[in-house]
Every structure is written in structure tokens, then in C-alpha cells.
Design an enzyme around this catalytic site. Structure first.
Site, PDB file in Angstrom:
ATOM      1  CB  SER A 134      -0.898   0.005   1.245  1.00 18.49           C
ATOM      2  OG  SER A 134      -1.543   1.253   1.425  1.00 18.49           O
ATOM      3  CE1 TYR A 147      -4.056  -2.011   5.368  1.00 24.15           C
ATOM      4  CE2 TYR A 147      -3.214   0.193   4.914  1.00 24.15           C
ATOM      5  CZ  TYR A 147      -3.760  -0.998   4.472  1.00 24.15           C
ATOM      6  OH  TYR A 147      -3.997  -1.173   3.128  1.00 24.15           O
TER       7      TYR A 147
END
Length: 248
Positions: A134, A147
Site C-alpha cells: 500500500s 496497518y
């Protein structure tokens, strides 16, 4: 075009869109997921496009079961491309789960998907591995540190794998999307700039995987911003990101 594609987390979101993007007459797809109804619905849509589809219901955190499932799929027909896509964000986990569960899925789930295929692909001297990271792997926003850390681990591991496996004929790409409209991101309670629809995101990923790009990061303005933000001194980063509203 890969003849046999294995995709984890393929029952929804980017994984499902990638399965549909690769679905074509004669192409074999191995759809790994936990939600049977959604996985079988994706499989039927892929079959309608002419693909040959196997549905594998498995939890990527279960190392032994994943190893067996991946081996069975590869034994049936050698996997040309594996996309380790399964992942979660903090907002999708209950209070009883927390950081350990997030890392078990986002990091170890990727490892459990890829490792059983490394020796097989290198022995064949061909194959492609794609890992879903990401843009969050480049900069931390308050409330998303777990995350971001998990996606950074995936990115760095994947970039190391690329260097190690390239001489053996196996290509490795790390995918770093920005905000893509999926059930996962719809849980977010903060603004998501340059939000992208899932179908064009999947088409972009597929096109760049065909070129065996090392890092597939998009959209480029957010990628550039994330890279620049990651270079800022820690104190400046803290002041800048403290203004970002909401959490995962």
C-alpha cells in the site's frame, strides 16, 4: 498472459476485480477466500467469461493448510502468477483481535501464500509473484500505525525477494495502491483523496504486472506525496499528519 493465476482474498474488493480481469477462455484461476458465498459468486462470474475456476476456502493465517492448498493447486496445473492480496485494515477487526491478528493476516498471510511456491517456481525457472502492499507503507498517519507497519513489512520483503529470485527466472512485483473503492476502504472515517474505482485499479495492476514492474504504485500524485512525506523529519511528519481527521 499467465495461464494459471492464484489470487488470495479473491472473494471481494481488489482480489475479486483482479480475478475478473484475468478471466478469459482457457485461463485457470484459483480463487482463495474465506467467504464461500462471495467466492463462489466471483467464480461464477469468471466462468461466464470462459475461465476455468477452482474455489479454495482457506484462512491465510493457517500455515499448514495454506501450504497444502497451494501445493495441490500447483500440482494440478503449475501456477504462473500468484497474487498475495488477502489483507485487512484495523477498522475491519473486532476489539478482540487487535494488532496480532492484523499482522497475522497482512504479513504472515502473504508469506504463507508465497513461500510454498518459491521453490517450485525457481525449480521451473519461471513464474511471477505479486504482493499487495500500500502507499501507506511509506508514511504513517495517526491511528493507522499497525496497518502501515504491516504493509511496509510486505513491501520490503517483496523488494528483497525480487532481488533474490530474479536470477532464478522468477519475477516479483510489489503493488502499492492508494485509496481504492472496496468494502475495506468504505469503513474508513476520514477523507480519501483520489479515490479510485476497483475495476480500473485492477486493469492497471494487470497491465503493469504484464511488464513485470518492480513497484506498481498509483495514483502517481499520491505516490509522490507519500514518498516526499516519508522523507520529512519525524517532528515535521507528526505536525503534518496530526491535522488528518479520523482513524481507521
Amino acid at each position: 498472459e499467465p495461464a494459471h493465476v492464484l489470487i488470495t482474498g479473491a472473494s471481494s474488493g481488489i482480489g475479486a476485480a483482479l480475478a475478473l480481469a484475468y478471466a478469459a477462455p482457457g485461463v485457470r484461476l484459483a480463487i482463495f477466500g474465506r467467504d464461500e458465498a462471495r467466492a463462489r459468486a466471483v467464480a461464477e462470474s469468471c466462468r461466464a467469461k470462459g475461465a476455468l475456476v477452482a474455489v479454495v476456502l482457506v484462512d491465510v493465517t493457517d500455515q499448514e493448510t495454506m501450504a497444502d492448498a497451494v501445493a495441490l493447486v500447483d500440482d494440478a496445473h503449475p501456477v504462473d502468477l500468484v497474487i498475495a492480496n488477502a489483507g485487512v485494515a484495523g477498522a475491519s477487526l473486532g476489539h478482540e483481535d487487535g494488532i496480532a491478528r492484523l499482522f497475522a493476516i497482512n504479513v504472515m498471510g502473504v508469506v504463507h501464500t508465497v513461500e510454498p511456491l518459491i521453490a517450485r517456481m525457481t525449480a521451473r525457472g519461471c513464474g511471477q509473484i505479486a504482493l499487495m502492499s500500500s502507499l501507506a507503507s511509506f508514511v504513517v498517519r495517526p491511528g493507522t500505525e499497525g496497518y502501515c507497519a504491516s504493509k511496509a513489512a510486505v513491501r520490503v520483503w517483496g523488494e528483497g525477494l525480487r532481488q533474490r529470485l530474479a536470477p532464478k527466472g522468477v519475477a516479483v512485483s510489489v503493488i502499492c495502491p492508494g485509496f481504492v473503492d472496496t468494502p475495506l476502504t468504505r469503513r474508513n472515517r476520514f477523507p480519501m483523496p483520489m479515490l479510485m474505482a476497483v475495476e480500473p485499479a485492477a486493469r492497471l495492476i494487470k497491465a503493469r504486472l504484464a511488464k513485470e514492474q518492480a513497484r506498481i504504485a498509483f495514483p502517481w500524485p499520491l505516490y509522490l506525496g507519500a514518498r516526499l512525506a516519508g522523507l520529512l523529519p519525524a517532528g515535521v511528519q507528526r505536525l503534518a499528519t496530526a491535522r488528518w481527521p479520523g482513524k481507521e
